[in-house]
Design an enzyme around this catalytic site. Structure first.
Site, short mmCIF file in Angstrom:
data_model
loop_
_atom_site.label_atom_id
_atom_site.label_comp_id
_atom_site.label_asym_id
_atom_site.label_seq_id
_atom_site.Cartn_x
_atom_site.Cartn_y
_atom_site.Cartn_z
N LYS A 117 -5.90 -0.35 7.79
CA LYS A 117 -6.00 -1.65 8.56
C LYS A 117 -6.80 -2.04 10.41
CE LYS A 117 -2.85 -4.80 6.04
NZ LYS A 117 -2.38 -3.62 5.83
C1 LIG Z 1 -2.27 -3.86 4.82
C2 LIG Z 1 -1.95 -3.23 3.69
C3 LIG Z 1 -2.11 -2.55 2.48
C4 LIG Z 1 -2.76 -4.15 1.41
O1 LIG Z 1 -3.95 -4.62 1.51
P1 LIG Z 1 -4.52 -5.80 1.22
O2 LIG Z 1 -5.98 -6.24 2.49
O3 LIG Z 1 -3.68 -7.11 1.63
O4 LIG Z 1 -4.57 -6.58 -0.10
C5 LIG Z 1 -2.25 -1.59 1.20
N1 LIG Z 1 -1.71 -0.67 1.87
C6 LIG Z 1 -1.19 -0.65 3.66
C7 LIG Z 1 -0.77 0.92 4.19
C8 LIG Z 1 -0.93 -1.89 4.47
O5 LIG Z 1 -1.28 -1.06 5.48
#
Ligand SMILES: *Cc1c(COP(=O)(O)O)cnc(C)c1O
Length: 504
Positions: A117
Site C-alpha cells: 500500500k
Molecule cells: C491490502 C492488502 C491486500 C489486498 O489488496 P486489495 O487491493 O485490497 O485487493 C493484500 N495483501 C496485503 C499485505 C495488503 O495489505
C-alpha cells in the site's frame, strides 16, 4: 483526460477534482473515459525510461497519460520525490526475485510500512500536499484500519502541510508490530484513535461522521480508502515495471535506445484488451486480493495494451472474488460469514473496487452497473451474471482467472518456499504463490506480487517455520518506543469532539 462514474452520472471531471473526492455523486467509482493505448514503440520507450532513468520516470510517463491538470514539470518532480531508493530500499523500487522455473516475486513491500500500500499511498501524500497547497485548502483524513491501510496512510501523510490524519483502529486487536508502527509516530498531524470495539465499529464511526454532511463540510473530512482512483493509478506503474524486468531486453540499452525498439512489423491493435502487441512477449500476474484494488490496476495496465496473458486473482478463505470468477455469482458476505484469517489484509466481506471491472465487462453500461451494485446488492446482497453472455469474457477477453488458498495452504507454501529457496514470504504472498502454481503456463513468466514482508505477520511465520522472520534493522525495538494514541469508547460523539478539538 476526463473521468466518469461507473453508474452513469453525466458529469465529467479532471484528475485533481476526483483526487480529493471519494465516490462519484451517484455512488459509483471513477474511471477514465478511455484507456490510453501503449503500442510497441511506446512500450519500448517506457522500457528505456525505466532502465536509464528509473522507476520515478516510468511513473511520470504513465501518470501523465491520465493527468492533464498538473504541469508536467511538477508531476515529474512529485514522482521523483516519491519513488526514491531511500524510501523504497532499492534503486529498482520494485525488484523481481526469481523463485522457481518461470515464477518470480515482484517486491512491492520495501516501503516505510512494509506492505504494497506504500507504493500508492506515498504518492498520494505528495499529490494531496501539492493540490491542497495550490487550492489553499486543508483536509482532515478520517479512516478506519485493521492494520496495513492505516499505517500506510499515516507514513504517507506525516509532516505534510495542509493534511491531518485521524485514524481509528480496534483497541488491542492489531499485532504488536502494527500497533508500534502507527502509535510510535510523534508527528503532530497524525492522530491515532484506538476504539474499544472491533474493526466494524471503527468503520461505522467513520461512516456516521461522513454522513453528517455539515460536520464533514465544516471540518473538511476526507478519506484515502482503496477506491481512490489516484491510488489505483499509482499501482498501474508497477505492472509495467514487473513486465519490463521479466522480458527482454533486460539491460539498459546503450546509446540512443534505438536497439530497444521491437522488430519491424510488430502489430498494434488499439483499444483491444489484453495487450494488442500480438507478437510481443507475454507475462502473467498473480495478485493476492481482497478489495480488488491491486488487481484492478493490473486490469487497467492490460487494457492499455501491456502484454499480460492472465491476471490471476488469489483469495484467502474470504473467497467472494474466487466465487465470482468460477461461477458468475457475486455474493457479499455478512459479518458472520467473514472469516478472520492469517492473511488478515484480505479479510473482506465485499470487494469495493470490483465495480470498476464489472463496468468494463458490461461494455461500460452505467445503467446496468447501477442496477447491479446499487439496486441488486442492497436488496439481495448478490447478483448473478452466470447466464450473461459477458461472463465468459471475464476470462477469454480480460484474462481473469482465480483461485483460493486457506490457512493450511499458507503454512505449507511458506514452509516449502523457505526449504527449497531459503526465502521467507508473508502470508498474503503465500496465498499468491499457492494459487499461481495452479495457473502456470508453459513459456509465460508468472509474476506473483509480494504484498507484505513476513515480519508484519510473524505469528503465522513462527507457526509455519518454528522461527521468527527477519526484522529489517530500522524496525529494531519499535515496540518499546513511546506511544501516541488516544483510547476511546465506540462513540461517534466523542470521536467528533476529538476531531473538533484538534482542528480549531
Ligand atoms: C491490502 C492488502 C491486500 C489486498 O489488496 P486489495 O487491493 O485490497 O485487493 C493484500 N495483501 C496485503 C499485505 C495488503 O495489505
Amino acid at each position: 483526460m476526463l473521468y466518469l462514474s461507473t453508474r452513469g452520472h453525466p458529469d465529467r471531471k479532471h484528475f485533481c477534482d476526483i483526487l480529493l473526492e471519494g465516490l462519484a455523486p451517484d455512488g459509483g467509482l471513477y474511471l477514465p473515459e478511455h484507456y490510453p493505448q501503449i503500442d510497441g514503440p511506446a512500450l519500448a520507450r517506457l522500457r528505456t525510461a525505466y532502465h536509464e532513468q528509473g522507476y520515478a520516470e516510468l511513473a511520470f510517463q504513465i501518470l501523465s497519460l491520465y493527468i492533464d491538470d498538473i504541469p508536467p514539470a511538477d508531476l515529474r518532480a512529485l514522482c521523483a520525490k516519491t519513488y526514491t531508493a531511500e524510501v523504497f530500499g532499492t534503486g529498482e523500487i520494485v525488484p523481481l526475485r526469481h523463485l522457481e522455473e518461470g515464477l518470480w516475486l515482484e517486491a512491492l513491500s520495501n516501503g516505510p510500512t512494509l506492505a504494497f500500500k506504500d507504493m500508492a499511498m506515498q504518492l498520494l501524500g505528495n499529490l494531496f500536499e501539492y493540490e491542497l497547497k495550490r487550492r489553499g485548502e486543508q483536509l482532515n483524513i478520517l479512516g478506519a484500519t485493521s492494520g496495513d491501510t492505516g499505517s500506510a496512510a499515516e507514513y504517507a501523510m506525516r509532516g505534510k502541510e495542509g493534511v491531518r490524519v485521524f485514524m481509528t483502529s480496534p483497541h488491542g486487536r492489531m499485532s504488536a508490530f502494527q500497533q508500534a508502527q502507527m502509535f510510535s509516530l510523534q508527528d503532530e498531524n497524525i492522530h491515532n484513535i484506538a476504539i474499544e470495539g472491533v474493526f466494524d465499529d471503527c468503520q461505522d464511526i467513520v461512516k456516521a461522521v461522513s454522513n453528517d454532511l455539515e460536520f464533514k463540510r465544516k471540518y473538511k473530512i476526507g478519506t484515502v480508502n482503496s477506491i481512490n482512483w489516484a491510488r489505483l493509478l499509482a499501482q498501474v506503474v508497477y505492472y509495467f515495471a514487473g513486465y519490463i524486468q521479466a522480458t527482454e531486453p533486460k539491460a539498459p540499452t546503450l546509446g540512443t535506445g534505438v536497439s530497444s525498439l521491437p522488430p519491424e512489423g510488430v502489430q498494434t491493435a488499439l483499444g483491444r484488451p489484453g495487450g494488442g502487441l500480438s507478437s510481443a512477449q507475454k507475462v502473467s500476474f498473480t495478485v493476492p486480493s481482497g478489495n480488488f484494488g491491486n488487481v484492478c490496476a493490473g486490469h487497467v495496465a492490460r487494457m492499455m495494451g501491456l502484454p499480460i496473458e492472465q491476471l490471476v486473482v488469489a483469495t484467502n478463505e474470504n473467497d467472494v472474488l474466487d466465487e465470482f470468477f468460477r461461477t458468475g455469482v457475486y455474493r457479499v458476505r455478512g459479518s458472520a460469514d467473514t472469516h478472520e484469517t492469517s492473511s488478515p489484509s484480505m479479510d473482506i466481506s465485499k470487494a469495493s473496487n470490483f465495480e470498476r471491472f464489472v463496468f468494463d465487462l458490461l461494455g461500460r453500461d452505467g445503467a446496468r452497473t447501477q442496477a447491479l451494485f446499487g439496486a441488486a446488492l442492497s436488496k439481495d446482497g448478490r447478483f448473478d451474471l452466470s447466464q450473461d453472455p459477458a461472463f465468459p469474457e471475464a476470462a477469454a477477453r480480460y484474462g481473469f482467472v482465480s483461485g483460493k488458498s486457506v490457512h493450511a495452504d499458507r503454512l505449507a507454501t511458506i514452509r516449502d518456499t523457505f526449504q527449497r529457496f531459503g526465502v521467507t514470504i508473508d502470508t498474503h504472498t503465500a496465498d499468491g504463490v499457492k494459487v499461481a502454481r495452479a495457473h502456470r503456463q508453459e513459456a509465460v513468466p508468472m509474476i506473483v506480487l509480494e504484498t507484505a514482508l513476513p515480519i508484519k505477520f510473524a505469528e503465522t511465520i513462527i507457526e509455519a517455520l518454528g522461527q521468527a522472520p527477519e526484522r529489517p534493522a530500522k524496525f529494531a525495538g519499535i515496540e518499546d518506543l513511546p506511544k501516541r494514541v488516544q483510547v476511546m469508547p465506540a462513540d461517534v460523539a466523542q470521536v467528533k469532539a476529538y476531531i473538533q478539538r484538534h482542528c480549531d
